[in-house]
Design a protein around this motif. Structure first.
Motif, PDB file in Angstrom:
ATOM      1  N   ILE A 252       0.866  -1.189   0.000  1.00 54.25           N
ATOM      2  CA  ILE A 252       0.000   0.000   0.000  1.00 54.25           C
ATOM      3  C   ILE A 252       0.898   1.233   0.000  1.00 54.25           C
ATOM      4  CG2 ILE A 252      -1.865   1.247   1.164  1.00 54.25           C
ATOM      5  CD1 ILE A 252      -2.455  -1.326   2.757  1.00 54.25           C
ATOM      6  N   ILE A 253       0.763   2.048  -1.007  1.00 61.90           N
ATOM      7  CA  ILE A 253       1.553   3.280  -1.071  1.00 61.90           C
ATOM      8  C   ILE A 253       0.657   4.455  -0.679  1.00 61.90           C
ATOM      9  CG2 ILE A 253       2.685   4.903  -2.678  1.00 61.90           C
ATOM     10  CD1 ILE A 253       4.510   2.585  -2.062  1.00 61.90           C
ATOM     11  N   ASP A 254       1.110   5.215   0.326  1.00 60.92           N
ATOM     12  CA  ASP A 254       0.370   6.381   0.817  1.00 60.92           C
ATOM     13  C   ASP A 254       0.941   7.628   0.143  1.00 60.92           C
ATOM     14  OD1 ASP A 254      -0.650   8.528   2.232  1.00 60.92           O
ATOM     15  OD2 ASP A 254      -0.267   7.683   4.219  1.00 60.92           O
ATOM     16  N   GLU A 255       0.158   8.203  -0.769  1.00 56.69           N
ATOM     17  CA  GLU A 255       0.618   9.359  -1.558  1.00 56.69           C
ATOM     18  C   GLU A 255       0.121  10.694  -0.993  1.00 56.69           C
ATOM     19  OE1 GLU A 255       2.636   9.762  -4.062  1.00 56.69           O
ATOM     20  OE2 GLU A 255       2.738   7.915  -5.229  1.00 56.69           O
ATOM     21  N   THR A 256      -0.387  10.668   0.240  1.00 58.12           N
ATOM     22  CA  THR A 256      -1.010  11.875   0.793  1.00 58.12           C
ATOM     23  C   THR A 256      -0.075  13.092   0.766  1.00 58.12           C
ATOM     24  OG1 THR A 256      -2.470  10.535   2.114  1.00 58.12           O
ATOM     25  CG2 THR A 256      -2.124  12.781   2.891  1.00 58.12           C
ATOM     26  N   HIS A 257       1.185  12.887   1.069  1.00 54.70           N
ATOM     27  CA  HIS A 257       2.145  14.003   1.012  1.00 54.70           C
ATOM     28  C   HIS A 257       2.972  13.980  -0.271  1.00 54.70           C
ATOM     29  CE1 HIS A 257       2.532  15.289   5.534  1.00 54.70           C
ATOM     30  NE2 HIS A 257       1.332  15.507   5.030  1.00 54.70           N
ATOM     31  N   THR A 258       3.253  12.774  -0.766  1.00 56.48           N
ATOM     32  CA  THR A 258       4.163  12.670  -1.920  1.00 56.48           C
ATOM     33  C   THR A 258       3.475  13.014  -3.242  1.00 56.48           C
ATOM     34  OG1 THR A 258       3.714  10.313  -1.820  1.00 56.48           O
ATOM     35  CG2 THR A 258       5.802  11.057  -0.883  1.00 56.48           C
ATOM     36  N   ILE A 259       2.203  13.370  -3.168  1.00 54.39           N
ATOM     37  CA  ILE A 259       1.524  13.918  -4.352  1.00 54.39           C
ATOM     38  C   ILE A 259       2.265  15.190  -4.797  1.00 54.39           C
ATOM     39  CG2 ILE A 259      -0.183  15.228  -2.960  1.00 54.39           C
ATOM     40  CD1 ILE A 259      -0.972  13.486  -6.287  1.00 54.39           C
ATOM     41  N   SER A 260       3.106  15.714  -3.902  1.00 56.37           N
ATOM     42  CA  SER A 260       3.948  16.864  -4.269  1.00 56.37           C
ATOM     43  C   SER A 260       4.883  16.540  -5.442  1.00 56.37           C
ATOM     44  CB  SER A 260       4.798  17.318  -3.069  1.00 56.37           C
ATOM     45  OG  SER A 260       5.686  16.284  -2.685  1.00 56.37           O
ATOM     46  N   ALA A 261       5.094  15.248  -5.719  1.00 54.63           N
ATOM     47  CA  ALA A 261       6.022  14.860  -6.797  1.00 54.63           C
ATOM     48  C   ALA A 261       5.431  15.062  -8.188  1.00 54.63           C
ATOM     49  CB  ALA A 261       6.445  13.401  -6.620  1.00 54.63           C
TER      50      ALA A 261
END
Ligand SMILES: Cc1ncc(COP(=O)(O)O)c(C=O)c1O
Length: 447
Positions: A252-261
């Motif tokens: 499970i990858i949590d992109e909640t903050h890394t959506i910044s990429a």
């Protein structure tokens, strides 16, 4: 050069006096709030703002926030990512205004939800999606489903991770053992019963933890962002994917903050292939809402293992999830704000931010470093980028952090209260970034 602690304390006291004298109206509201709100704040972490009491906000638009004393701040905190889109982003505001007159919550789907599902599938490469109210819920539900379909008890997380208020994640490593993290409030069970913790970038420890075949899922940010920014070592994601597949563990990858990429987060930018993906905060432009997605295979296993008649009592829920207000906000935000075009603006601005901070660090020969992940940047009080959570956590310096935050705030710049993180909203200008560099340089020089 090392920091003179006595001088630091003196400077901090000076900044605290300045803060108190410049924020009389916030002080008044805080004193009043202490009679009705626990600790004088509506949410306990608001006491973490440097200054002794929080600034009370009046309004915010784009990258600027105005407080009740009339101060206007360049906001690099952006609601700790909830407002990464910029405050009151016009497409989101227009959609929410229109929906507000058509009803807030129905318990029925809308066409917007279908549009959002299709768009998320296009961005992240996972075909099926569900909605939740918060990223915490999305993570909790993803974990529950992973346990349900694998029949395995453990969740594996990386040391010093943060995935919201998820019980399984409030665990850390002490002497190689999984223990409750400091501050863990009323843990339902000893976290060692539910969780395995390994250091980020430690492939050998990961393999050892997964080999017994009792881990339902690894829940991971693709790059850690909640203990400074800790980037994956070359090859770590390939190893993580290979080991999880080999041991039948879901990823499970949590992109909640890394959506910044970028518009498809770190997953799309680096070609990751998770089994599930979670995303909250900015996905609806700051309107409460989150999503979690599944691969074809996981979706099939969920369908086969779920009974429709009791689907509402299985611990995956949320009456207000997928409300039309949320789904319209998500559609407008994905369509008009979290766009390729906006990331093409914000990522170079974050590079400019990091370069400015790095130059000031070099000028003063400070043993500090700055990391960046897309439109997110963070400076840290150690000379080299941390390889894992433990290294990053060991460099936390609360007093220095408090000074840097308060001195920035007193000069019109907001950073997140928990660490030294700055996010760039689409309306930020080069001038704004340079102003931060100037303020950073001035505050460092004062030490
Ligand atoms: C990576 C990550 N996941 C999930 C969450 C939880 O978000 P929320 O508090 O909106 O539920 C956070 C919060 O900081 C986070 O950083």
């Amino acid at each position: 050069m090392s920091i003179d602690r006595a001088r630091l304390r003196g400077r901090l006291a000076e900044e605290e006096r300045r803060f108190a004298s410049c924020h009389p109206r916030s002080r008044e509201l805080y004193d009043r709030a202490r009679r009705s709100l626990l600790g004088g704040v509506p949410m306990h972490w608001m006491t973490r703002w440097a200054g002794g009491f929080p600034v009370f906000a009046e309004r915010a638009e784009g990258a600027y926030l105005t407080d009740v004393d009339g101060h206007r701040y360049l906001d690099l905190c952006l609601g700790d990512t909830g407002a990464m889109t910029g405050h009151a982003a016009p497409p989101t505001v227009a959609a929410v205004e229109a929906q507000a007159r058509r009803g807030f919550t129905f318990m029925l789907p809308t066409e917007d939800a279908v549009w959002v599902g299709e768009e998320l599938a296009r961005r992240f490469g996972l075909p099926y999606w569900q909605f939740a109210v918060t990223a915490t819920d999305a993570n909790r539900f993803a974990i529950r489903l992973a346990r349900h379909i694998t029949g395995r008890p453990f969740v594996l997380v990386f040391n010093w991770c943060y995935h919201g208020t998820v019980d399984e994640c409030f665990a850390t490593l002490r002497g190689g053992r999984t223990v409750a993290r400091a501050g863990n409030i009323g843990p339902p069970v000893d976290p060692a019963v539910t969780t395995k913790v390994v250091e980020f970038n430690d492939a050998a420890a990961l393999e050892k933890a997964l080999l017994p075949g009792d881990v339902a899922c690894v829940l991971a940010e693709p790059a850690m962002t909640n203990v400074g920014i800790v980037l994956p070592a070359p090859g770590f994601h390939q190893t993580l994917r290979e080991l999880t597949r080999r041991t039948g563990t879901l990823l499970i990858i949590d992109e909640t903050h890394t959506i910044s990429a970028g518009p498809g987060g770190y997953t799309r930018a680096h070609g990751l292939t998770p089994d599930m993906l979670t995303l909250g905060k900015a996905v609806a432009g700051g309107v409460p809402g989150a999503v979690y997605g599944f691969s074809e295979s996981v979706a099939g296993r969920i369908a086969a293992a779920t009974e429709a008649d009791v689907i509402d009592t299985g611990g995956v829920g949320g009456t207000l999830a997928a409300s039309p207000l949320t789904t319209t906000a998500m559609r407008a935000t994905l369509e008009g704000v979290l766009t390729e075009e906006n990331f093409r603006r914000t990522i170079p601005l974050a590079e400019r931010f990091a370069a400015g901070v790095a130059a000031a660090i070099a000028e003063h020969s400070l043993p500090w470093t700055v990391q960046r992940l897309g439109c997110r940047a963070e400076y840290w009080f150690r000379s080299t980028p941390p390889l894992n959570g433990a290294e990053a956590a060991a460099a936390v310096d609360s007093e220095l952090e408090r000074y840097m935050h308060l001195a920035a705030l007193n000069r019109g710049i907001l950073l997140t209260p928990f660490h030294n993180m700055a996010l760039i909203a689409p309306t930020v200008t080069e001038g704004d970034v340079d102003r931060h560099t100037e303020v950073f340089r001035e505050n460092v020089a004062a030490l």
